[in-house]
Design an enzyme around this catalytic site. Structure first.
Site, PDB file in Angstrom:
ATOM      1  N   GLU A  61       6.021  -3.753 -10.405  1.00  0.00           N
ATOM      2  CA  GLU A  61       6.257  -2.801 -11.491  1.00  0.00           C
ATOM      3  C   GLU A  61       7.510  -3.121 -12.303  1.00  0.00           C
ATOM      4  OE1 GLU A  61       4.836   1.417 -11.575  1.00  0.00           O
ATOM      5  OE2 GLU A  61       6.864   1.691 -10.772  1.00  0.00           O
ATOM      6  N   LYS A  63      10.026  -1.384 -14.101  1.00  0.00           N
ATOM      7  CA  LYS A  63      10.525  -0.008 -14.095  1.00  0.00           C
ATOM      8  C   LYS A  63      12.035  -0.039 -14.277  1.00  0.00           C
ATOM      9  CE  LYS A  63      10.625   4.014 -10.945  1.00  0.00           C
ATOM     10  NZ  LYS A  63      10.212   4.470  -9.598  1.00  0.00           N
ATOM     11  N   LYS A 124       1.269   2.641 -17.174  1.00  0.00           N
ATOM     12  CA  LYS A 124       1.692   3.736 -16.303  1.00  0.00           C
ATOM     13  C   LYS A 124       2.474   4.772 -17.107  1.00  0.00           C
ATOM     14  CE  LYS A 124       3.632   4.757 -11.790  1.00  0.00           C
ATOM     15  NZ  LYS A 124       4.461   4.279 -10.673  1.00  0.00           N
ATOM     16  N   GLU A 173      -4.589   8.595  -9.295  1.00  0.00           N
ATOM     17  CA  GLU A 173      -3.552   8.872  -8.307  1.00  0.00           C
ATOM     18  C   GLU A 173      -3.667  10.276  -7.728  1.00  0.00           C
ATOM     19  OE1 GLU A 173       0.612   7.772  -9.250  1.00  0.00           O
ATOM     20  OE2 GLU A 173       1.016   9.914  -9.022  1.00  0.00           O
ATOM     21  N   ASN A 193      -0.132   8.369  -3.885  1.00  0.00           N
ATOM     22  CA  ASN A 193       1.291   8.300  -4.196  1.00  0.00           C
ATOM     23  C   ASN A 193       2.091   8.848  -3.015  1.00  0.00           C
ATOM     24  OD1 ASN A 193       3.814   8.149  -5.357  1.00  0.00           O
ATOM     25  ND2 ASN A 193       3.221   9.150  -7.265  1.00  0.00           N
ATOM     26  N   GLU A 223       1.119   3.716  -3.343  1.00  0.00           N
ATOM     27  CA  GLU A 223       2.138   3.671  -4.386  1.00  0.00           C
ATOM     28  C   GLU A 223       3.457   4.280  -3.908  1.00  0.00           C
ATOM     29  OE1 GLU A 223       0.654   5.578  -7.971  1.00  0.00           O
ATOM     30  OE2 GLU A 223      -1.371   5.460  -7.157  1.00  0.00           O
ATOM     31  N   SER A 224       4.533   3.583  -4.185  1.00  0.00           N
ATOM     32  CA  SER A 224       5.909   4.074  -4.006  1.00  0.00           C
ATOM     33  C   SER A 224       6.417   4.003  -2.566  1.00  0.00           C
ATOM     34  CB  SER A 224       6.059   5.517  -4.491  1.00  0.00           C
ATOM     35  OG  SER A 224       5.707   5.639  -5.846  1.00  0.00           O
TER      36      SER A 224
END
Length: 269
Positions: A61, A63, A124, A173, A193, A223-224
């Site tokens: 990502e 970010k 995103k 998500e 997520n 995710e994350s």
């Protein structure tokens, strides 16, 4: 604690209405129609297939900022970092396009494409209006994120249909068991997520808890909060195909090199 997601979505509704005064929906849709005619017969790279075909499934990502941590890499260059991700083994790239909270911009997707990125790019953002799906298509994305917590299930179903009409895949998500009803919409990719978007507290255990409740043959993305190769291997055993990782790479001096090292460690496990 203040619900960050509610704040972001409220701001996004204001933003979208402002965008519509700059570029009307009719004008935007016409631009996308011309683009689709120009690209007729040329399919955008499939993020779903890229993840299913990969032995690591890393979605790296781009970010630059987060609501909880502020600037991660304010000087992050969209012409350099996404391409370095591609060169160092990413299966796909996620680019944050929300400006106020994440320091993103649609232009970052365009810049990444112009720099030579050919692998799938995930747009995103916090999509609350179909107008944004056309924005995603226009800037060069392959897939778009839809967040169950942002949308009623009928809205999500409608947006998924529009995205497919535009040639975009959808990563849907979900965060909690109550949101798994959205999985019945059969998106291209099922995302879990690990970060609570209300509090921004992260717990990777969330993916392990919900994995078995997703369709067995679906393309699953965690995710994350994924910070080490051992966690990726464990999530693969739990049935996940994709792993969205941003801060872990972006906080380093050379995100692409950090990605390469991470991938090599995953493969050595």
């Amino acid at each position: 604690m203040k619900d960050v997601l509610d704040e972001i979505v409220a701001n996004k509704r204001v933003e979208v209405e402002r965008w519509k005064t700059v570029v009307s929906p009719r004008e935007l849709y016409a631009k996308v129609e011309r683009q689709m005619l120009d690209e007729e017969g040329i399919a955008r790279p499939s993020m779903r297939q890229a993840l299913l075909d990969s032995d690591t499934g890393i979605i790296a990502e781009f970010k630059r900022k987060s609501p909880s941590k502020g600037w991660i890499k304010e000087a992050g260059n969209a012409a350099e970092i996404p391409l370095s991700y591609q060169q160092n083994g990413a299966s796909a790239i996620s680019i944050l396009t929300d400006e106020r909270y994440f320091g993103g911009n649609d232009e970052f997707v365009r810049i990444a494409r112009r720099s030579g990125v050919t692998i799938p790019i995930l747009y995103k953002n916090f999509v609350i209006d179909e107008y944004q799906l056309f924005q995603a298509r226009l800037c060069g994305a392959s897939a778009v994120l839809l967040i169950a917590a942002d949308l009623r299930i009928d809205e999500c179903k409608s947006f998924l249909s529009v995205a497919h009409e535009l040639g975009l895949e959808v990563l849907l998500e979900m965060h909690s068991e109550s949101e798994l009803v959205y999985a019945e919409l059969e998106p291209d990719m099922y995302g879990i997520n690990n970060r609570n978007l209300g509090t921004f507290i992260t717990d990777v255990q969330n993916s392990f808890c919900l994995a078995s409740k997703l369709p067995k043959d679906g393309c699953k993305v965690s995710e994350s909060g994924i910070s080490n190769p051992e966690k990726v291997k464990a999530l693969q055993l739990a049935g996940f195909n994709g792993f969205l990782i941003g801060e872990n790479f972006m906080k380093t001096d050379a995100p692409g090199d950090s990605l390469e090292k991470f991938i090599n460690e995953v493969r050595s496990k």
